[in-house]
Write an enzyme that holds these catalytic residues in place. Structure first.
Site, short mmCIF file in Angstrom:
data_model
loop_
_atom_site.label_atom_id
_atom_site.label_comp_id
_atom_site.label_asym_id
_atom_site.label_seq_id
_atom_site.Cartn_x
_atom_site.Cartn_y
_atom_site.Cartn_z
N ASP A 226 60.74 33.71 59.19
CA ASP A 226 59.59 32.82 59.35
C ASP A 226 58.36 33.58 59.85
OD1 ASP A 226 58.17 30.49 59.46
OD2 ASP A 226 59.07 29.76 61.31
N GLU B 283 57.61 32.22 50.16
CA GLU B 283 56.63 31.22 50.55
C GLU B 283 55.39 31.96 51.06
OE1 GLU B 283 57.45 27.52 52.70
OE2 GLU B 283 56.33 28.34 54.37
#
Length: 416
Positions: A79, A176
């Site tokens: 992340d 992403e």
């Protein structure tokens, strides 16, 4: 490339003890024939604060998958990584949230900017796309302005993606691109230009996280104009659908909603948009599981309640320190933070009601919830004492975790 399912949902697990309880929520949804892929996420910053290492996330997730026999897709998210932080995540992640916020606003070279504007004359004019609330009007000056703001960030995203793909193999990577940690939201025309730039760099992103209008504070509901958000979200879906067809981006490209924790007022809007368009979504819930651990310990009374109170008191005494890294995503009214004498008199259920995000409960205190949300370092400092308490109260804590994810997030978002 590895393909991300249509519906995916990010869950954080600060201390790597709740993966089974989290997975149980997805099982409840799957029993209703709605399959959502769990994505366990933890950032380098969170690992640093807690003192953990990236492989711990994969280990906990894999153990839960094997224990409960989950037969559908699941992933582990590195992340908010960049080139300086990604290496430890490479062996144990397959989902990579590429964060380029620091490069937003960094001007590209004049030559690169001129070339982009010259190449994409098709962006200039009035674009009537299916699903838009109104046509997009984009001028050459708009393309240049947006390019100046975002081209460097897109180039950095491409550099990070290529590094990951070269090291890991493109077939093992879900990419992403995160643009949400910046001051200004991206409008739908700006999102289109960003997607075009990423396509030029051959970044096969499957989710993109723009910054939306309004406040996306940690662990509490959305603050902003719901009508404006609905318009923006639906227009973004139309822009993505167009970019996929016109620029060869992956067909499963979808919006990612960061800081999506507890944005209850947005879930009906997102669900209706998905039903209308057939679009997918990725939603990241950040640290709500850690809060459910505190609620569970409080409900357990005894030593669990004593530790929960101690954690709150330490957070209260160090409010500036703990809030500083999250200043842009919290709004705490310090006059609403109870002092030590008040907290000392709480029963377990009283403390749980203060923290639990039940807006119908008069005891719910969003300032307390936000403070605890960003104060997980206190539990990390407690070390084995905290994790032993989680183990001793596994059932009551796990019940809180499962109920929170299923009842407050998955069910309203995917079932209604």
């Amino acid at each position: 490339m590895k393909t991300l399912a249509k519906y995916s949902f990010g869950v954080g697990d600060r201390f790597a003890h709740e993966a089974e309880a989290q997975l149980a929520a997805f099982e409840k949804l799957a029993a209703q024939d709605v399959i959502v892929s769990p994505v366990w996420n933890k950032s380098n910053r969170e690992h640093t604060f807690v003192g953990s290492e990236p492989p711990s996330v994969m280990a906990a997730a894999k153990a839960a998958i094997e224990s409960r026999g989950w037969s559908h897709d699941w992933h582990v998210d590195a992340d908010h990584i960049g080139l300086k932080t990604v290496d430890p995540f490479l062996p144990c992640s397959d989902f990579f949230t590429i964060d380029v916020a620091d490069s937003i606003g960094k001007a590209p070279s004049d030559a690169d900017l001129d070339a982009f504007v010259a190449k994409h004359g098709e962006l200039v004019g009035t674009l009537e796309l299916d699903g838009l609330s109104e046509p997009l009007t984009i001028t050459a000056d708009d393309v240049r302005r947006v390019g100046k703001q975002y081209l460097s960030a897109c180039a950095e995203a491409a550099e990070i993606y290529r590094y990951i793909a070269d090291k890991k193999g493109a077939d093992e990577v879900i990419a992403e691109v995160s643009m949400d940690e910046t001051d200004a939201p991206q409008t739908p025309p700006e999102l289109l230009i960003i997607l075009v730039a990423l396509a030029d760099h051959n970044v096969p992103l499957q989710t993109i996280a723009p910054k939306f209008t309004g406040r996306f504070n940690k662990g509490v509901d959305y603050v902003g104009d719901l009508t404006q958000f609905e318009k923006e979200f639906n227009d973004d879906l139309a822009v993505i659908a167009h970019a996929v067809k016109a620029y060869g981006l992956p067909e499963n490209l979808k919006l990612s909603v960061h800081s999506g924790s507890d944005k209850f007022s947005l879930y009906p809007i997102i669900r209706q948009a998905m039903n209308r368009t057939g679009a997918g979504v990725h939603l990241k819930t950040a640290g709500t599981t850690w809060l459910e651990e505190i609620i569970g310990l409080a409900e357990a009374e005894g030593d669990g309640l004593a530790l929960a109170k101690e954690i709150y008191q330490t957070a209260y005494d160090h409010v500036d320190e703990f809030c500083a890294p999250y200043a842009s995503v919290i709004d705490i009214d310090r006059s609403q933070l109870p002092g030590a004498d008040t907290v000392a008199g709480w029963s377990g259920s009283e403390m749980a009601n203060v923290i639990r995000h039940d807006q119908s409960c008069p005891s719910f205190n969003p300032s307390v919830r936000q403070l605890l949300h960003v104060s997980f370092k206190v539990a990390a400092k407690a070390g084995q004492r905290y994790t032993d308490m989680l183990k001793a109260n596994k059932e009551i804590v796990g019940t809180q975790v499962t109920k929170n994810i299923y009842d407050r997030h998955l069910k309203p978002l995917f079932v209604g």
